[in-house]
Scaffold this motif. Structure first.
Motif, PDB file in Angstrom:
ATOM      1  N   ASP A  38       0.877  -1.134  -0.068  1.00 56.25           N
ATOM      2  CA  ASP A  38       0.088   0.034   0.038  1.00 56.25           C
ATOM      3  C   ASP A  38       0.881   1.292   0.064  1.00 56.25           C
ATOM      4  O   ASP A  38       0.446   2.325   0.711  1.00 56.25           O
ATOM      5  N   GLY A  39       1.926   1.442  -0.786  1.00 60.96           N
ATOM      6  CA  GLY A  39       2.596   2.445  -0.996  1.00 60.96           C
ATOM      7  C   GLY A  39       3.593   3.182   0.475  1.00 60.96           C
ATOM      8  O   GLY A  39       4.181   3.968   0.247  1.00 60.96           O
ATOM      9  N   PHE A  40       3.755   1.902   1.490  1.00 61.87           N
ATOM     10  CA  PHE A  40       4.451   2.118   2.435  1.00 61.87           C
ATOM     11  C   PHE A  40       6.027   2.569   2.304  1.00 61.87           C
ATOM     12  O   PHE A  40       6.376   1.615   1.400  1.00 61.87           O
ATOM     13  N   PRO A  41       6.377   3.685   2.530  1.00 59.74           N
ATOM     14  CA  PRO A  41       7.857   3.703   2.286  1.00 59.74           C
ATOM     15  C   PRO A  41       8.906   3.003   3.050  1.00 59.74           C
ATOM     16  O   PRO A  41       8.727   2.637   4.362  1.00 59.74           O
ATOM     17  N   PHE A  42      10.043   2.582   2.256  1.00 56.92           N
ATOM     18  CA  PHE A  42      11.120   1.786   2.782  1.00 56.92           C
ATOM     19  C   PHE A  42      12.282   2.678   2.554  1.00 56.92           C
ATOM     20  O   PHE A  42      12.262   3.240   1.442  1.00 56.92           O
ATOM     21  N   ALA A  43      13.433   2.527   3.095  1.00 57.33           N
ATOM     22  CA  ALA A  43      14.669   3.432   2.666  1.00 57.33           C
ATOM     23  C   ALA A  43      15.804   1.892   2.493  1.00 57.33           C
ATOM     24  O   ALA A  43      15.773   1.042   2.926  1.00 57.33           O
ATOM     25  N   GLY A  44      16.533   2.386   1.448  1.00 57.86           N
ATOM     26  CA  GLY A  44      17.658   1.431   1.070  1.00 57.86           C
ATOM     27  C   GLY A  44      18.787   2.195   0.436  1.00 57.86           C
ATOM     28  O   GLY A  44      18.542   3.240   0.284  1.00 57.86           O
ATOM     29  N   THR A  45      19.447   1.489   0.177  1.00 54.33           N
ATOM     30  CA  THR A  45      21.042   1.799  -0.486  1.00 54.33           C
ATOM     31  C   THR A  45      21.250   1.387  -1.885  1.00 54.33           C
ATOM     32  O   THR A  45      21.208  -0.029  -1.776  1.00 54.33           O
ATOM     33  N   LEU A  46      21.331   2.038  -2.705  1.00 53.95           N
ATOM     34  CA  LEU A  46      21.542   1.681  -4.130  1.00 53.95           C
ATOM     35  C   LEU A  46      22.979   0.793  -4.106  1.00 53.95           C
ATOM     36  O   LEU A  46      24.065   1.790  -3.784  1.00 53.95           O
ATOM     37  N   VAL A  47      22.983  -0.313  -4.393  1.00 46.98           N
ATOM     38  CA  VAL A  47      24.390  -1.143  -4.462  1.00 46.98           C
ATOM     39  C   VAL A  47      24.664  -1.450  -6.117  1.00 46.98           C
ATOM     40  O   VAL A  47      25.848  -1.655  -6.429  1.00 46.98           O
ATOM     41  N   GLU A  48      23.624  -1.170  -7.119  1.00 47.79           N
ATOM     42  CA  GLU A  48      23.819  -1.007  -8.505  1.00 47.79           C
ATOM     43  C   GLU A  48      23.049  -0.469  -9.264  1.00 47.79           C
ATOM     44  O   GLU A  48      21.681  -0.453  -8.930  1.00 47.79           O
ATOM     45  N   VAL A  49      23.298   0.568 -10.224  1.00 49.49           N
ATOM     46  CA  VAL A  49      22.537   1.370 -11.081  1.00 49.49           C
ATOM     47  C   VAL A  49      22.670   0.930 -12.491  1.00 49.49           C
ATOM     48  O   VAL A  49      23.876   1.049 -12.789  1.00 49.49           O
ATOM     49  N   LEU A  50      21.682   0.544 -13.082  1.00 54.86           N
ATOM     50  CA  LEU A  50      21.603   0.100 -14.360  1.00 54.86           C
ATOM     51  C   LEU A  50      20.675   0.889 -15.311  1.00 54.86           C
ATOM     52  O   LEU A  50      20.133   1.718 -14.686  1.00 54.86           O
ATOM     53  N   ASP A  51      20.674   0.901 -16.632  1.00 55.55           N
ATOM     54  CA  ASP A  51      20.002   1.712 -17.401  1.00 55.55           C
ATOM     55  C   ASP A  51      18.322   1.649 -17.141  1.00 55.55           C
ATOM     56  O   ASP A  51      17.807   2.727 -17.232  1.00 55.55           O
ATOM     57  N   ASP A  52      18.007   0.416 -16.794  1.00 53.32           N
ATOM     58  CA  ASP A  52      16.588   0.205 -16.758  1.00 53.32           C
ATOM     59  C   ASP A  52      16.034  -0.261 -15.344  1.00 53.32           C
ATOM     60  O   ASP A  52      14.736  -0.348 -15.008  1.00 53.32           O
ATOM     61  N   HIS A  53      17.066  -0.529 -14.359  1.00 54.35           N
ATOM     62  CA  HIS A  53      16.750  -0.712 -13.241  1.00 54.35           C
ATOM     63  C   HIS A  53      17.724  -0.355 -11.970  1.00 54.35           C
ATOM     64  O   HIS A  53      18.863  -0.166 -12.598  1.00 54.35           O
ATOM     65  N   VAL A  54      17.559  -0.697 -10.760  1.00 56.02           N
ATOM     66  CA  VAL A  54      18.571  -0.469  -9.772  1.00 56.02           C
ATOM     67  C   VAL A  54      18.500  -1.804  -8.819  1.00 56.02           C
ATOM     68  O   VAL A  54      17.612  -2.615  -8.885  1.00 56.02           O
TER      69      VAL A  54
END
Length: 81
Positions: A38-54
């Motif tokens: 239901d849209g509840f927000p979570f926090a996380g750290t990006l470990v990989e960044v690609l063109d179409d997803h993370v």
């Protein structure tokens, strides 16, 4: 995300989120959503960044999750372990 500190204070959220998907980089903290929560927000750290997803690390010892590359990434519930 204001007033997340002690009750009656005006402390800011303790996280510094990057909401600009075009500038995402490894190590950024993002607010992400999980389908079915239901849209509840979570926090996380990006470990990989690609063109179409993370790839997001929730920081709780669970395996990293794949999310969409948008201002607040969306993670499928099947990715959450």
């Amino acid at each position: 995300m204001q007033a997340m500190g002690e009750k009656g204070t005006d402390e800011s959220c303790p996280f510094d989120f990057n909401f600009d998907a075009a500038s995402f980089k490894v190590g950024d903290t993002v607010s992400y959503r999980v389908v079915g929560f239901d849209g509840f927000p979570f926090a996380g750290t990006l470990v990989e960044v690609l063109d179409d997803h993370v790839i997001i690390n929730a920081g709780d010892g669970s395996p990293p999750m794949r999310g969409t590359r948008e201002s607040r990434p969306v993670v499928e519930a099947s990715e959450v372990r």
